[in-house]
Design a protein around this motif. Structure first.
Motif, PDB file in Angstrom:
ATOM      1  N   THR A   1       0.826  -1.209   0.000  1.00  0.00           N
ATOM      2  CA  THR A   1       0.000   0.000   0.000  1.00  0.00           C
ATOM      3  C   THR A   1       0.856   1.253   0.000  1.00  0.00           C
ATOM      4  O   THR A   1       0.608   2.205  -0.749  1.00  0.00           O
ATOM      5  N   GLU A   2       1.910   1.260   0.826  1.00  0.00           N
ATOM      6  CA  GLU A   2       2.783   2.430   0.901  1.00  0.00           C
ATOM      7  C   GLU A   2       3.596   2.582  -0.377  1.00  0.00           C
ATOM      8  O   GLU A   2       3.816   3.699  -0.860  1.00  0.00           O
ATOM      9  N   LEU A   3       4.028   1.469  -0.962  1.00  0.00           N
ATOM     10  CA  LEU A   3       4.757   1.525  -2.228  1.00  0.00           C
ATOM     11  C   LEU A   3       3.888   2.143  -3.320  1.00  0.00           C
ATOM     12  O   LEU A   3       4.336   3.010  -4.076  1.00  0.00           O
ATOM     13  N   ALA A   4       2.616   1.702  -3.391  1.00  0.00           N
ATOM     14  CA  ALA A   4       1.716   2.232  -4.411  1.00  0.00           C
ATOM     15  C   ALA A   4       1.472   3.723  -4.214  1.00  0.00           C
ATOM     16  O   ALA A   4       1.410   4.493  -5.182  1.00  0.00           O
ATOM     17  N   ARG A   5       1.363   4.154  -2.966  1.00  0.00           N
ATOM     18  CA  ARG A   5       1.128   5.582  -2.692  1.00  0.00           C
ATOM     19  C   ARG A   5       2.312   6.416  -3.170  1.00  0.00           C
ATOM     20  O   ARG A   5       2.144   7.448  -3.836  1.00  0.00           O
ATOM     21  N   ILE A   6       3.522   5.977  -2.845  1.00  0.00           N
ATOM     22  CA  ILE A   6       4.714   6.733  -3.210  1.00  0.00           C
ATOM     23  C   ILE A   6       4.887   6.767  -4.727  1.00  0.00           C
ATOM     24  O   ILE A   6       5.215   7.812  -5.308  1.00  0.00           O
TER      25      ILE A   6
END
Length: 253
Positions: A237-242
């Motif tokens: 989720t954090e990878l996709a946000r960044i």
């Protein structure tokens, strides 16, 4: 360093022994006189490669390119910082600089693992490159088994990024080159990340035992890469946000 070697000399052909009768005139010399000796031509002046002005590099503010820390760090992050961004543009002698891309093999460091590489930039014939690093820290809560007063764990995260603007139509086939490198050397596969098509691979982490994520994003005339590393691996989720935030800033549609 280019070294110029100039060889200059005169060749005297067939120096035969001369005899004359007593009192007879001496034979004329076969050696050219100073008046008729050929003059050596000056050596051509060549410019050593290490004196060519291939690129111009300067630090810029994030409003002119790059990723501001506040745009990618999570809200709970502390101690956010940025290195760069550094802008590279062609120098006055760029047309005379080396123009062959390295072999698409894994013996050569990839652009995302060697920021500031002048030779790759000149070989790509790009019009502009911007690179930088954003870092931040997260203090995680102690596990439930520990006392509430126990200290949390300081988690460091780092994003190295770069964006390469190419000439219209990518005449040097740089986009295809970058895709080959990330597939062959970083085992990248195509994924949809943050609503963008990307090639996602892994490299050795500089902060922990295990892999770090490398992401390659492309558009018609540009490429952007992200190297996401830290003391812990980012969640999906954090990878996709960044990736979504970085793509919108580095490769705006």
């Amino acid at each position: 360093m280019v070294r110029l070697m100039v060889a200059a000399g005169l060749t005297v052909a067939g120096a035969a022994a001369c005899t004359s009768s007593a009192g007879g005139p001496a034979p004329a010399s076969t050696r050219p006189s100073a008046a008729t000796a050929p003059t050596s031509r000056p050596a051509p002046v060549l410019t050593p490669l290490d004196t060519l002005r291939c690129v111009v590099q300067r630090t810029i503010t994030t409003d002119r390119g790059g990723l501001p820390p506040d745009s990618v760090k999570p809200a709970e992050a502390v101690g956010a910082a940025t290195e760069g961004p550094v802008e590279t543009v062609p120098g006055a002698d760029a047309a005379a600089c080396p123009g062959a891309l390295p072999a698409a093999g894994c013996d050569e460091p990839s652009p995302w693992s060697r920021p500031g590489d002048e030779r790759f930039f000149t070989a790509s014939r790009a019009t502009r490159r911007v690179e930088g690093v954003v870092t931040w820290s997260l203090v995680s809560k102690p596990p439930p088994s520990q006392s509430a007063a126990a200290d949390g764990v300081n988690d460091l995260q780092s994003i190295g990024y770069g964006v390469l603007n190419l000439k219209r139509g990518d005449p040097g086939r740089v986009l295809a080159y970058l895709e080959r490198v990330v597939r062959q050397c970083d085992s990248a596969i195509p994924l949809s990340v943050g609503g963008r098509r990307a090639l996602v691979g892994t490299v050795t982490s500089q902060f922990r035992q295990g892999p770090a994520d490398v992401v390659l994003l492309t558009s018609q005339d540009a490429a952007a890469w992200l190297l996401l590393d830290g003391t812990t691996q980012l969640s999906d989720t954090e990878l996709a946000r960044i990736v979504s935030v970085a793509a919108s800033r580095l490769l705006p549609s």
